[in-house]
Scaffold this motif. Structure first.
Motif, PDB file in Angstrom:
ATOM      1  N   SER A   1      22.509  38.283 -71.940  1.00  0.00           N
ATOM      2  CA  SER A   1      21.346  38.718 -72.715  1.00  0.00           C
ATOM      3  C   SER A   1      20.082  38.248 -72.013  1.00  0.00           C
ATOM      4  O   SER A   1      20.130  37.434 -71.085  1.00  0.00           O
ATOM      5  N   ALA A   2      18.940  38.763 -72.476  1.00  0.00           N
ATOM      6  CA  ALA A   2      17.664  38.458 -71.822  1.00  0.00           C
ATOM      7  C   ALA A   2      17.372  36.957 -71.815  1.00  0.00           C
ATOM      8  O   ALA A   2      16.804  36.431 -70.853  1.00  0.00           O
ATOM      9  N   ASP A   3      17.754  36.257 -72.875  1.00  0.00           N
ATOM     10  CA  ASP A   3      17.464  34.813 -72.937  1.00  0.00           C
ATOM     11  C   ASP A   3      18.342  34.001 -72.001  1.00  0.00           C
ATOM     12  O   ASP A   3      18.099  32.804 -71.785  1.00  0.00           O
ATOM     13  N   LYS A   4      19.364  34.640 -71.396  1.00  0.00           N
ATOM     14  CA  LYS A   4      20.219  33.953 -70.422  1.00  0.00           C
ATOM     15  C   LYS A   4      19.734  34.189 -68.986  1.00  0.00           C
ATOM     16  O   LYS A   4      20.244  33.595 -68.052  1.00  0.00           O
ATOM     17  N   ILE A   5      18.766  35.090 -68.815  1.00  0.00           N
ATOM     18  CA  ILE A   5      18.209  35.376 -67.494  1.00  0.00           C
ATOM     19  C   ILE A   5      17.061  34.402 -67.261  1.00  0.00           C
ATOM     20  O   ILE A   5      15.961  34.583 -67.778  1.00  0.00           O
TER      21      ILE A   5
ATOM     22  N   VAL B   1      26.393  37.039 -54.790  1.00  0.00           N
ATOM     23  CA  VAL B   1      27.798  36.798 -55.155  1.00  0.00           C
ATOM     24  C   VAL B   1      28.648  37.990 -54.715  1.00  0.00           C
ATOM     25  O   VAL B   1      29.735  37.821 -54.141  1.00  0.00           O
ATOM     26  N   LEU B   2      28.152  39.187 -54.966  1.00  0.00           N
ATOM     27  CA  LEU B   2      28.881  40.385 -54.545  1.00  0.00           C
ATOM     28  C   LEU B   2      29.009  40.455 -53.030  1.00  0.00           C
ATOM     29  O   LEU B   2      30.000  40.973 -52.508  1.00  0.00           O
TER      30      LEU B   2
ATOM     31  N   CYS C   1      18.060  35.887 -61.029  1.00  0.00           N
ATOM     32  CA  CYS C   1      19.497  35.950 -61.333  1.00  0.00           C
ATOM     33  C   CYS C   1      20.111  37.224 -60.759  1.00  0.00           C
ATOM     34  O   CYS C   1      21.271  37.228 -60.347  1.00  0.00           O
ATOM     35  N   ARG C   2      19.315  38.277 -60.727  1.00  0.00           N
ATOM     36  CA  ARG C   2      19.797  39.535 -60.154  1.00  0.00           C
ATOM     37  C   ARG C   2      20.094  39.368 -58.661  1.00  0.00           C
ATOM     38  O   ARG C   2      21.133  39.803 -58.164  1.00  0.00           O
TER      39      ARG C   2
ATOM     40  N   GLU D   1      24.264  49.749 -59.482  1.00  0.00           N
ATOM     41  CA  GLU D   1      23.677  49.032 -60.605  1.00  0.00           C
ATOM     42  C   GLU D   1      24.762  48.550 -61.560  1.00  0.00           C
ATOM     43  O   GLU D   1      24.663  47.443 -62.126  1.00  0.00           O
ATOM     44  N   GLU D   2      25.793  49.347 -61.715  1.00  0.00           N
ATOM     45  CA  GLU D   2      26.899  48.954 -62.595  1.00  0.00           C
ATOM     46  C   GLU D   2      27.588  47.695 -62.070  1.00  0.00           C
ATOM     47  O   GLU D   2      27.903  46.776 -62.838  1.00  0.00           O
ATOM     48  N   GLU D   3      27.802  47.626 -60.743  1.00  0.00           N
ATOM     49  CA  GLU D   3      28.432  46.443 -60.144  1.00  0.00           C
ATOM     50  C   GLU D   3      27.568  45.199 -60.348  1.00  0.00           C
ATOM     51  O   GLU D   3      28.075  44.119 -60.653  1.00  0.00           O
ATOM     52  N   ILE D   4      26.263  45.375 -60.182  1.00  0.00           N
ATOM     53  CA  ILE D   4      25.345  44.241 -60.346  1.00  0.00           C
ATOM     54  C   ILE D   4      25.344  43.753 -61.790  1.00  0.00           C
ATOM     55  O   ILE D   4      25.410  42.544 -62.062  1.00  0.00           O
ATOM     56  N   GLN D   5      25.292  44.691 -62.738  1.00  0.00           N
ATOM     57  CA  GLN D   5      25.282  44.312 -64.153  1.00  0.00           C
ATOM     58  C   GLN D   5      26.599  43.656 -64.555  1.00  0.00           C
ATOM     59  O   GLN D   5      26.608  42.690 -65.334  1.00  0.00           O
TER      60      GLN D   5
END
Length: 561
Positions: free
Chosen positions: A359-363, A381-382, A374-375, A345-349
């Motif tokens: 921020s939430a408004d960028k998702i 991408v990873l 986006c997730r 989860e850390e890598e994804i974030q």
């Protein structure tokens, strides 16, 4: 067999429009290093990337050359024509005659194999041993389940496709013949090379290839009835709900047809959740079923004519029930267990932050990049399957931000006029230049803020070419250059203002300084010339006297000698 063997990317033709990336239902079509690429092990060969490409940047494997060689060598070659050919050649007899004229020994309908498959499905429905049954006539969906839903292979009907069934039927009568499939589908190319179905069919050719091959011989013919055969209702297979339409009703299963990979995924997820029981699902990767197949997408055909012709040549009352089969149609399905890396989860974030999703408004989760969220894009991408910079909302935000920075901070004034030459927008520099800091100019006519008849006439007459004019505004005490630009496709005119007042004043000062300098220089030169002339005059008189004296001295010296 690799996917790249069946679909090849033509890089020179690619315009980087990314339609294929967005259309791919399994995200096997990626975009890295500024080019699309196929992750072969994740591709199900549904053909969506091929269908949606507007630039012919995808090329499908062609086996027509091999088939022509067999024909030229005089081998026995038999063609199995998928029922969807009706969308291209409504007259079956015409098609058969054309292909036999080119060397085919026989031309048969794949529907003969479909009739056997429907009987095998009816046998499964009669037994009622499976919790749910998924039809296995569509190889693209078979690929999807084996690759991504391996735990659901238990629900796949253990029955081969109509193509394989017909190939085996032909082999019984013609064991040494080359069997060719006339295909609307790319996944069929891989199916015939699958070791589980080895020996049933030798090659595939597309309907477009064959049409181009025989097009010069096509002619209009009177409508003739197709040959009838037992189970001819199976001609409905390539139409929506066609498989179900061939089968007698079942007391143990509900019959439902589902088209398109996204909707089929929902069915598979429901099965995985255990919320479905007692269903027979007819599934097709293509919307419109096989008659909407990818190899029918790039040339002129008539899907609706095809459906009507097919329905005119079946007896819908003679449905197919359970019964004996002439040979085994058994098939075994198994999970492929595709490797997919697991990310914390850390890598994804962290990757989301790198992508600007801070921020939430960028998702946005808009799906424009080809990923539903986006997730999911961050995970891609990873995985090395996506370019983190490809984000439409992000690009628009950056472009708008950059545009605003430029417009708000440029020293030039910018005035946007509508078709009636009223002010729509005016940037801060223009307001300051025209002493309108405290006034909202929106809606004002151009004559109110830039009062000059010549300017107005030029604005009205300006075409595609940018026009320029310099005007002195007495009211503003300013000299302003104007660049007039018409916005193509819209009824707006942009007037760019450049204040030349100070520049002009400096130029006048420089001109005055040059003129005064020239005057002083002329005076100095005149005085210098007079002085020189006076000196020359004096020098000339003295020189003359010296000459006379020296001459007399020389003469005296000569006389003494």
């Amino acid at each position: 067999m690799s996917t790249g063997h069946f679909i090849r990317l033509e890089e020179a033709q690619c315009h980087n429009c990314m339609r294929c990336v967005r259309a791919c239902p399994t995200n096997a079509m990626t975009y890295i290093h500024q080019m699309p690429a196929i992750v072969e092990e994740e591709c199900i060969l549904c053909g969506r990337c091929y269908s949606v490409c507007p630039h012919d940047a995808k090329e499908v494997l062609s086996e027509l050359g091999r088939v022509k060689k067999w024909l030229n060598d005089g081998e026995e070659v038999i063609l199995s024509a998928a029922p969807s050919f009706a969308a291209v050649w409504p007259q079956l007899n015409d098609l058969i005659a054309l292909l036999k004229a080119r060397g085919f020994s026989e031309v048969e309908e794949t529907a003969r194999g479909a009739a056997l498959v429907s009987r095998a499905y009816a046998n499964l429905a009669e037994k009622g041993e499976m919790k749910n049954i998924i039809s296995t006539a569509c190889p693209a969906i078979n690929n999807l389940i084996e690759k991504e839903y391996g735990d659901l292979t238990q629900y796949m009907a253990p029955v081969v496709s109509p193509l394989i069934a017909h190939g085996r039927l032909i082999r019984e009568k013609h064991p040494h013949a080359k069997v060719i499939f006339l295909s609307p589908c790319i996944a069929k190319y891989k199916e015939i090379q699958d070791a589980r179905f080895a020996g049933a069919v030798d090659a595939c050719i597309s309907m477009e290839e064959v049409l181009n091959w025989v097009e010069s011989s096509l002619k209009e013919e009177e409508k003739t009835a197709w040959e009838n055969f037992t189970g001819s209702i199976s001609r409905l297979y390539p139409t929506p709900g066609g498989i179900i339409a061939t089968m007698e009703k079942s007391e143990k299963y509900h019959y439902v047809n589902v088209e398109g990979v996204p909707r089929i995924r929902k069915v598979l997820e429901a099965m995985r959740d255990g919320t479905l029981s007692g269903y027979f699902f007819e599934v097709s990767a293509c919307e419109g079923s096989c008659i909407g197949g990818p190899l029918l997408s790039h040339f002129k055909h008539n899907e609706w004519l095809g459906q009507s012709v097919i329905r005119d040549n079946v007896d819908v009352q003679k449905r197919i029930g359970p019964g004996e089969l002439p040979f085994s149609l058994d098939a075994t399905w198994k999970a492929e267990h595709i490797y997919r890396p697991v990310h914390t989860e850390e890598e994804i974030q962290d990757e989301l932050i790198v992508m600007g999703k801070t921020s939430a408004d960028k998702i946005h989760d808009c799906g424009a990049c080809g990923y539903e969220t986006c997730r999911a894009k961050a995970i891609a991408v990873l995985d090395g399957k996506a370019d983190p910079k490809i984000c439409l909302p992000g690009a628009l935000e950056r472009a708008e931000s950059l545009s605003n920075v430029v417009i708000e901070n440029t020293p030039n004034g910018i005035v946007v006029l509508d078709k009636d030459l009223n002010v729509r927008e005016m940037n801060p520099s223009a307001r300051k230049m025209l002493d309108l800091d405290m006034v909202n100019p929106t809606g004002m006519p151009v004559s109110a803020v830039l009062p000059d008849d010549a300017l107005e006439r030029l604005i009205r007459s300006t075409g595609r070419k940018t026009e320029y004019i310099r005007i002195w505004y007495e009211g503003y005490h300013k000299l302003i250059d104007h660049a007039i630009v018409k916005v193509q496709g819209q009824s707006y005119t942009v007037v760019i203002l450049m204040d030349r007042t100070q520049e002009d004043a400096k130029e006048k000062q420089l001109r005055n300084m040059r003129e005064r300098t020239m005057e002083v220089t002329s005076q100095v030169i005149d005085e210098q010339m007079r002085t020189v002339q006076e000196i020359a005059s004096l020098l000339g008189e003295t020189t003359a006297k010296s000459k006379v004296a020296l001459t007399k001295l020389k003469q005296a010296m000569d006389e003494d000698e």
